[in-house]
Design a protein around this motif. Structure first.
Motif, PDB file in Angstrom:
ATOM      1  N   ASP A 152       1.023  -1.227   0.052  1.00  0.00           N
ATOM      2  CA  ASP A 152      -0.051   0.125  -0.056  1.00  0.00           C
ATOM      3  C   ASP A 152       0.804   1.208  -0.150  1.00  0.00           C
ATOM      4  N   ALA A 153       2.310   1.250   0.242  1.00  0.00           N
ATOM      5  CA  ALA A 153       3.089   2.302   0.235  1.00  0.00           C
ATOM      6  C   ALA A 153       3.159   2.995  -1.106  1.00  0.00           C
ATOM      7  N   THR A 154       3.817   4.116  -1.233  1.00  0.00           N
ATOM      8  CA  THR A 154       4.280   4.878  -2.532  1.00  0.00           C
ATOM      9  C   THR A 154       5.553   4.217  -2.796  1.00  0.00           C
TER      10      THR A 154
ATOM     11  N   LEU B  20       0.785 -14.193  -3.804  1.00  0.00           N
ATOM     12  CA  LEU B  20       0.810 -12.641  -3.307  1.00  0.00           C
ATOM     13  C   LEU B  20       0.100 -11.934  -4.400  1.00  0.00           C
ATOM     14  N   THR B  21      -0.676 -12.566  -5.319  1.00  0.00           N
ATOM     15  CA  THR B  21      -1.274 -11.595  -6.429  1.00  0.00           C
ATOM     16  C   THR B  21      -2.374 -10.781  -5.810  1.00  0.00           C
ATOM     17  N   LYS B  22      -3.007 -11.096  -4.674  1.00  0.00           N
ATOM     18  CA  LYS B  22      -4.008 -10.359  -3.754  1.00  0.00           C
ATOM     19  C   LYS B  22      -3.286  -8.799  -3.314  1.00  0.00           C
ATOM     20  N   PHE B  23      -1.726  -8.858  -3.183  1.00  0.00           N
ATOM     21  CA  PHE B  23      -1.012  -7.670  -2.880  1.00  0.00           C
ATOM     22  C   PHE B  23      -0.501  -7.170  -4.069  1.00  0.00           C
ATOM     23  N   GLY B  24      -0.846  -7.501  -5.267  1.00  0.00           N
ATOM     24  CA  GLY B  24      -0.447  -6.686  -6.467  1.00  0.00           C
ATOM     25  C   GLY B  24       0.754  -6.929  -7.196  1.00  0.00           C
ATOM     26  N   ILE B  25       1.371  -8.347  -6.776  1.00  0.00           N
ATOM     27  CA  ILE B  25       2.492  -8.981  -7.207  1.00  0.00           C
ATOM     28  C   ILE B  25       2.176  -9.708  -8.459  1.00  0.00           C
ATOM     29  N   THR B  26       2.821  -9.339  -9.676  1.00  0.00           N
ATOM     30  CA  THR B  26       2.416  -9.679 -11.155  1.00  0.00           C
ATOM     31  C   THR B  26       3.604 -10.718 -11.493  1.00  0.00           C
ATOM     32  N   ASP B  27       5.042 -10.741 -10.843  1.00  0.00           N
ATOM     33  CA  ASP B  27       5.845 -11.627 -11.397  1.00  0.00           C
ATOM     34  C   ASP B  27       6.856 -11.856 -10.122  1.00  0.00           C
ATOM     35  N   ALA B  28       7.508 -12.932 -10.139  1.00  0.00           N
ATOM     36  CA  ALA B  28       8.516 -13.424  -9.190  1.00  0.00           C
ATOM     37  C   ALA B  28       9.534 -14.255  -9.774  1.00  0.00           C
TER      38      ALA B  28
ATOM     39  N   ASP C 254       2.542  -1.455 -10.011  1.00  0.00           N
ATOM     40  CA  ASP C 254       2.978  -0.142 -10.640  1.00  0.00           C
ATOM     41  C   ASP C 254       4.371  -0.547 -11.414  1.00  0.00           C
ATOM     42  N   GLY C 255       5.022  -1.719 -11.557  1.00  0.00           N
ATOM     43  CA  GLY C 255       6.483  -1.712 -12.137  1.00  0.00           C
ATOM     44  C   GLY C 255       7.376  -1.854 -11.311  1.00  0.00           C
ATOM     45  N   GLN C 256       7.317  -1.337  -9.995  1.00  0.00           N
ATOM     46  CA  GLN C 256       8.442  -1.342  -9.208  1.00  0.00           C
ATOM     47  C   GLN C 256       8.840  -2.720  -8.791  1.00  0.00           C
TER      48      GLN C 256
ATOM     49  N   THR D  87      23.820  -9.370   5.801  1.00  0.00           N
ATOM     50  CA  THR D  87      23.514 -10.512   5.521  1.00  0.00           C
ATOM     51  C   THR D  87      21.908 -10.662   4.734  1.00  0.00           C
ATOM     52  N   TYR D  88      21.181  -9.735   5.133  1.00  0.00           N
ATOM     53  CA  TYR D  88      19.752  -9.954   4.395  1.00  0.00           C
ATOM     54  C   TYR D  88      19.596  -8.657   3.719  1.00  0.00           C
ATOM     55  N   ALA D  89      19.952  -8.556   2.423  1.00  0.00           N
ATOM     56  CA  ALA D  89      20.195  -7.519   1.499  1.00  0.00           C
ATOM     57  C   ALA D  89      18.764  -7.130   1.196  1.00  0.00           C
ATOM     58  N   LEU D  90      18.200  -6.046   1.022  1.00  0.00           N
ATOM     59  CA  LEU D  90      16.867  -5.545   0.444  1.00  0.00           C
ATOM     60  C   LEU D  90      16.803  -4.207  -0.125  1.00  0.00           C
ATOM     61  N   THR D  91      16.340  -4.313  -1.293  1.00  0.00           N
ATOM     62  CA  THR D  91      16.291  -3.028  -2.049  1.00  0.00           C
ATOM     63  C   THR D  91      14.996  -2.834  -2.809  1.00  0.00           C
ATOM     64  N   VAL D  92      14.825  -1.818  -3.306  1.00  0.00           N
ATOM     65  CA  VAL D  92      13.349  -1.565  -4.140  1.00  0.00           C
ATOM     66  C   VAL D  92      14.103  -0.724  -5.371  1.00  0.00           C
ATOM     67  N   SER D  93      13.787  -1.294  -6.518  1.00  0.00           N
ATOM     68  CA  SER D  93      14.389  -0.458  -7.672  1.00  0.00           C
ATOM     69  C   SER D  93      13.562  -0.425  -8.710  1.00  0.00           C
ATOM     70  N   ASP D  94      13.679   0.108  -9.944  1.00  0.00           N
ATOM     71  CA  ASP D  94      12.987  -0.008 -11.233  1.00  0.00           C
ATOM     72  C   ASP D  94      13.331  -1.349 -12.109  1.00  0.00           C
TER      73      ASP D  94
END
Length: 469
Positions: A61-63, A110-118, A169-171, A78-85
């Protein structure tokens, strides 16, 4: 090759037990290692699936800016986490069937949360990590903290699962999940325990084998003892059922053999003894034939018959007569016997060695040595005696000056009524019982008699007896 192989049944069984133990241990360790790797793989996939669900639930639900801020706050080495295009996993084709199935599970969940690809990928470990090596070496660190630091270092240096999830949204949400490090099956801490268990198994196997083979050892010892002395005491009939059964069988065999031999010995002694009465009457009747030309021949034949009867009686009395074994000074015995023969010389340097004590039946042992000396004098004209001690054995060597015995007949002469001299003269040919009686007496005392042709001529007779403890 065969000389390097075990020669006894217990050693073979013990080697088989140890080989079976090693094979079972190796097979068990292999199965445990394989099952643990499979279980760890499932656990790693579960952890990645669970973390993906938590992160997507937090960010869906975040921007885009809020997602990046959240990812920046949760990032660590150890637990790398990033958000990118762009996705961290560039390939849309999974590396194996497990990862392909996991990707489908993630998309479906995760489709109900808007995930389209994994996308999921396995990455090798990178050694450039912030492993807390210095803290581990710190002596002030407690055991629990030390274990946690070691585990953290292992996770930091293990292989990784990298996942990329695309929002509507493609992110792209990119994160890594370390694969659970698999420790060694055997470690320095567990080796003593394995060695202790293996040692206990070997010790128990040896104890069990000794218990199982006890009847065989007991029978071997009993049969050897019976072979040396038929009148040896019976073995104890105690122990397990098998041991008692074996002991009873051996004792019954010994009793039957003893009865069998004694019956025939008593028979021979009785027959030889009963011959004396008619022989005496024949000698009295011969005295009446003073001028008969057949008197001399009959007297000679009668003397031969009496000699045979006496020899048979002596041979039978050897086993029938009950005589207790005693400690005997063998030097004195040999010296006394040699003094009774003019043709015998006792070779020694004048000093009498001490400690030549053996355990035997006195009368029987004197008869044994006398027979050997008499045999040497009869066939070899002269006899040379010598005594020596080697470790736990006394050896009496008797060398005569006769022609010796053919090599093929050295063992044959120990048989009853065997004579090398084929004449009918009892004075020169004997009856063939002297060596038989001597060897039986020597074996009953735990010794042995051997014959050989001396290189300098004549026959060499050696009587070996064990020293008394």
């Amino acid at each position: 090759m065969r000389r390097f192989l075990p020669q006894t049944l217990p050693v073979w069984v013990l080697l088989i037990v140890i080989a079976g133990l090693l094979i079972s241990q190796v097979a068990t360790l292999y199965i445990v290692a394989r099952d643990r790797d499979a279980a760890n793989d499932v656990v790693d996939l579960y952890r990645l699936n669970d973390r993906a669900f938590s992160l997507v639930q937090l960010m869906h639900d975040a921007t885009p800016e809020e997602r990046k801020a959240t990812a920046s706050g949760l990032f660590n080495a150890t637990y790398a986490l990033t958000v990118s295009d762009t996705p961290a996993v560039t390939s849309s084709i999974a590396g194996d069937d497990e990862l392909a199935e996991l990707e489908d599970i993630l998309v479906g969940r995760l489709t109900k949360f808007g995930i389209t690809d994994a996308r999921v990928r396995r990455d090798p470990a990178t050694r450039e990590s912030d492993a807390p090596g210095g803290a581990i070496m710190n002596k002030d660190v407690g055991q629990v903290e030390r274990d946690l630091l070691v585990l953290a270092a292992d996770f930091a240096q293990s292989d990784k699962l990298t996942a990329s999830l695309r929002f509507a949204d493609g992110q792209w949400l990119n994160f890594t999940e370390p694969i659970t490090p698999v420790g060694p099956i055997l470690s320095f801490d567990s080796l003593p325990l394995y060695a202790l268990i293996a040692g206990l198994v070997v010790v128990m196997s040896i104890w069990s084998l000794r218990r199982l083979t006890a009847p065989y050892r007991m029978m071997e010892t009993a049969v050897k003892r019976i072979g040396h002395d038929l009148k040896s005491p019976p073995i104890s009939e105690t122990g397990s059922r098998e041991i008692r059964a074996a002991a009873k069988a051996v004792n019954a065999m010994q009793l039957r053999l003893r009865d069998y031999v004694e019956d025939r010995e008593h028979l021979a002694a009785a027959l030889a003894h009963d011959l004396r009465t008619p022989l005496t009457r024949m000698r009295l009747r011969l005295e009446l034939l003073r001028k008969s030309p057949a008197r001399a021949a009959l007297t000679h034949d009668l003397a031969d018959i009496e000699s045979i009867a006496s020899s048979v009686i002596d041979f039978a009395k050897f086993e029938v007569t009950e005589e207790k074994a005693e400690r005997i000074d063998f030097w004195s015995l040999v010296e006394a016997i040699s003094d009774g023969f003019e043709e015998v010389s006792f070779d020694h340097d004048g000093t009498r060695p001490r400690g030549l004590i053996c355990i035997a039946r006195p009368v029987a042992l004197k008869r044994c040595v006398t027979n050997l000396v008499q045999n040497a004098v009869t066939y070899g004209k002269k006899a040379h005696l010598s005594l020596e001690r080697s470790q736990d054995t006394i050896t009496l060597a008797i060398r005569d000056e006769g022609p010796g015995i053919p090599q093929a007949q050295l063992d044959t002469v120990f048989g009853s009524f065997v004579r090398i001299e084929q004449s009918r003269n009892r004075q020169t040919g004997g009856l063939g019982l002297g060596l038989t009686i001597a060897r039986n007496i020597a074996r009953a005392a735990g010794g042995e008699i051997s014959l050989s042709n001396h290189p300098g001529g004549g026959l060499l007779t050696e009587l070996r007896l064990p020293l008394a403890a």
